[in-house]
Enzyme design. Structure first.
Site, mmCIF file in Angstrom:
data_model
loop_
_atom_site.group_PDB
_atom_site.id
_atom_site.type_symbol
_atom_site.label_atom_id
_atom_site.label_comp_id
_atom_site.label_asym_id
_atom_site.label_seq_id
_atom_site.Cartn_x
_atom_site.Cartn_y
_atom_site.Cartn_z
ATOM 1 N N HIS A 157 0.832 -1.213 0.000
ATOM 2 C CA HIS A 157 0.000 0.000 0.000
ATOM 3 C C HIS A 157 0.866 1.263 0.000
ATOM 4 O O HIS A 157 0.443 2.309 0.493
ATOM 5 C CB HIS A 157 -0.948 0.026 1.204
ATOM 6 N N SER A 278 15.197 20.138 -18.240
ATOM 7 C CA SER A 278 14.079 21.052 -18.474
ATOM 8 C C SER A 278 14.554 22.218 -19.320
ATOM 9 O O SER A 278 15.685 22.682 -19.184
ATOM 10 C CB SER A 278 13.533 21.558 -17.137
ATOM 11 N N LYS A 284 16.837 20.529 -13.243
ATOM 12 C CA LYS A 284 16.024 19.325 -13.408
ATOM 13 C C LYS A 284 16.794 18.175 -14.056
ATOM 14 O O LYS A 284 17.591 18.350 -14.968
ATOM 15 C CB LYS A 284 14.781 19.626 -14.255
ATOM 16 N N GLU A 291 9.379 7.259 -17.657
ATOM 17 C CA GLU A 291 8.019 7.773 -17.845
ATOM 18 C C GLU A 291 7.414 7.292 -19.149
ATOM 19 O O GLU A 291 6.218 6.958 -19.220
ATOM 20 C CB GLU A 291 8.043 9.304 -17.797
#
Length: 460
Positions: A157, A278, A284, A291
């Site tokens: 969880h 970025s 970044k 992803e």
């Protein structure tokens, strides 16, 4: 209409818009090697049963090889009017050999020809993907070896649950991938049945030898019902289902590593080579490959859905709807193969960060279950033991203690008289790890055995 393989029955030409709507050469041309292979085997079978002479067969086989070379070298003209790759190759053969080229289609239809080509393509794609999955398994095993001895917090969880050894964690993905390989192998076995010779739907009155063709093409059997052959796309759907589970497994892994690479977790250092930055924020480092692996699972699920809906309600035998099977089949394999390849790069280049993991490893009461099981071994019923340790965790939280080990001996004894001095030796993640005993657990000896087994199996 004489240029059409089916044009004898028609007087009017085909509307250009219909040709554009019905063509498949824009995507099925990638079947050309398998169409040539199947056609060469078919020609040899026709010679075997006496419907072609040996020189005729040799000329057809040679002509088909020449056409394959022309396609591979980019010298082959593809035109809309010839509909698909099968008609392109047959027409080119006829241009080379005249009426001899027209003999090739004896005893077969495009229906069984297409099914054979797609099966041959899928069989090769499965073999190629299986090799990629083995490479990814090896990357996980090698990462397990690199991180031997490291203890991680295990989660359920997304809450801290129990400690696990890092190699145990990595081997969990190896097991998932092994099931994926098993599903692909099962699919390959079921698809490896020859459709060719079923003709359009009812078979043929020509004395062909389908067993001969099956041996030529490496099929393990011959499809027993010609009606079934024309409509069967089970093999494509089964393959894409297996691909969907692979994609889902990779998506779950990618999600976890995306989280682990955040500042909030800080568990994982990703290599620069698989990250991007970025355009506006100079600090970044984005895990774009992970992803996209997570995101592209949607395409594979979409391909499976397309195929399932495609065959819904189709009557026997062949229907032109089945032309639409190739785009989702091709895209699913292309997508998963690319994801598997990049996943291996990520696993090989990423490293866990022991110092960051260790900073908070004792938080979350990861040893609570071990302490509960100690009570069970002392004769306390499981539900009672669960309640006792739960109260101790609550006591820690009320007192602001991050570890069960921070409780006093008096606290332990008050919770249960069976929590004597020996219980303190079970507290802490290292002690909890040593306490595991069951087969398949994260016990050090169990993990070492499983790691050795996989190193042997994967020849590492």
């Amino acid at each position: 209409m004489a240029s059409k393989p089916w044009g004898g029955r028609f007087e009017a030409g085909t509307d250009r818009r219909v040709e554009e709507f019905t063509e498949s050469i824009s995507f099925d041309r990638r079947l050309f090697r398998h169409d040539v292979l199947g056609s060469q085997a078919h020609a040899r079978m026709l010679a075997h049963v006496g419907l072609l002479t040996a020189p005729e067969c040799e000329a057809i086989v040679k002509g088909l090889s020449e056409i394959q070379t022309e396609i591979e070298e980019g010298r082959f003209p593809f035109v809309l009017e010839r509909e698909d790759v099968h008609m392109h190759i047959e027409a080119a053969l006829t241009e080379k050999l005249g009426d001899l080229g027209r003999k090739l289609h004896t005893g077969r239809s495009r229906n069984d020809q297409v099914s054979t080509d797609v099966k041959l393509w899928t069989r090769d794609a499965i073999d190629r993907l299986d090799s990629g999955l083995v490479h990814l398994q090896r990357a996980f095993v090698e990462s397990a070896v690199r991180h031997e001895g490291l203890i991680l917090p295990g989660y359920t969880h997304m809450q801290r649950a129990q400690p696990v050894l890092a190699p145990h964690y990595f081997l969990a993905f190896v097991e998932k991938l092994e099931r994926d390989r098993g599903r692909l192998a099962d699919c390959r076995k079921r698809l490896n049945v020859l459709p060719l010779g079923a003709a359009a739907l009812a078979g043929t009155s020509i004395p062909i030898d389908r067993d001969f063709t099956a041996r030529e093409l490496g099929f393990e059997g011959v499809a027993a019902n010609s009606l079934d052959v024309s409509s069967d796309r089970d093999f494509a759907i089964e393959a894409v289902f297996a691909l969907t589970l692979i994609a889902e497994h990779l998506a779950g892994w990618a999600e976890e590593w995306i989280l682990w690479s955040t500042q909030e977790f800080g568990f994982l250092a990703l290599p620069d080579a698989i990250c991007t930055g970025s355009s506006i924020m100079p600090q970044k480092k984005n895990p774009d490959v992970l992803e996209l692996i997570r995101g592209r699972s949607a395409r594979v699920v979409g391909s499976l859905t397309t195929l399932l809906v495609l065959i819904k309600g189709l009557p026997l035998a062949y229907n032109r709807d089945l032309q639409e099977d190739k785009l989702p089949l091709f895209d699913a394999f292309d997508t998963v193969e690319a994801c598997v390849e990049l996943a291996a790069v990520v696993v090989s280049g990423a490293n866990l960060r022991p110092e960051r993991i260790g900073e908070r490893l004792d938080e979350g009461y990861l040893d609570a279950t071990t302490l509960m099981e100690h009570l069970i071994l002392q004769g306390v019923p499981q539900r009672t033991a669960h309640e006792v340790i739960g109260r101790l965790v609550g006591l820690c939280e009320r007192q602001g203690l991050k570890r069960l080990a921070d409780l006093s001996d008096a606290d332990l004894a008050e919770a249960s008289p069976k929590l004597g001095p020996d219980a303190r030796g079970l507290l802490g993640v290292e002690a909890a790890i040593r306490a595991f005993k069951s087969y398949g657990s994260t016990a050090p000896d169990q993990v070492a055995t499983q790691l050795g087994r996989w190193k042997t199996k994967l020849e590492l």
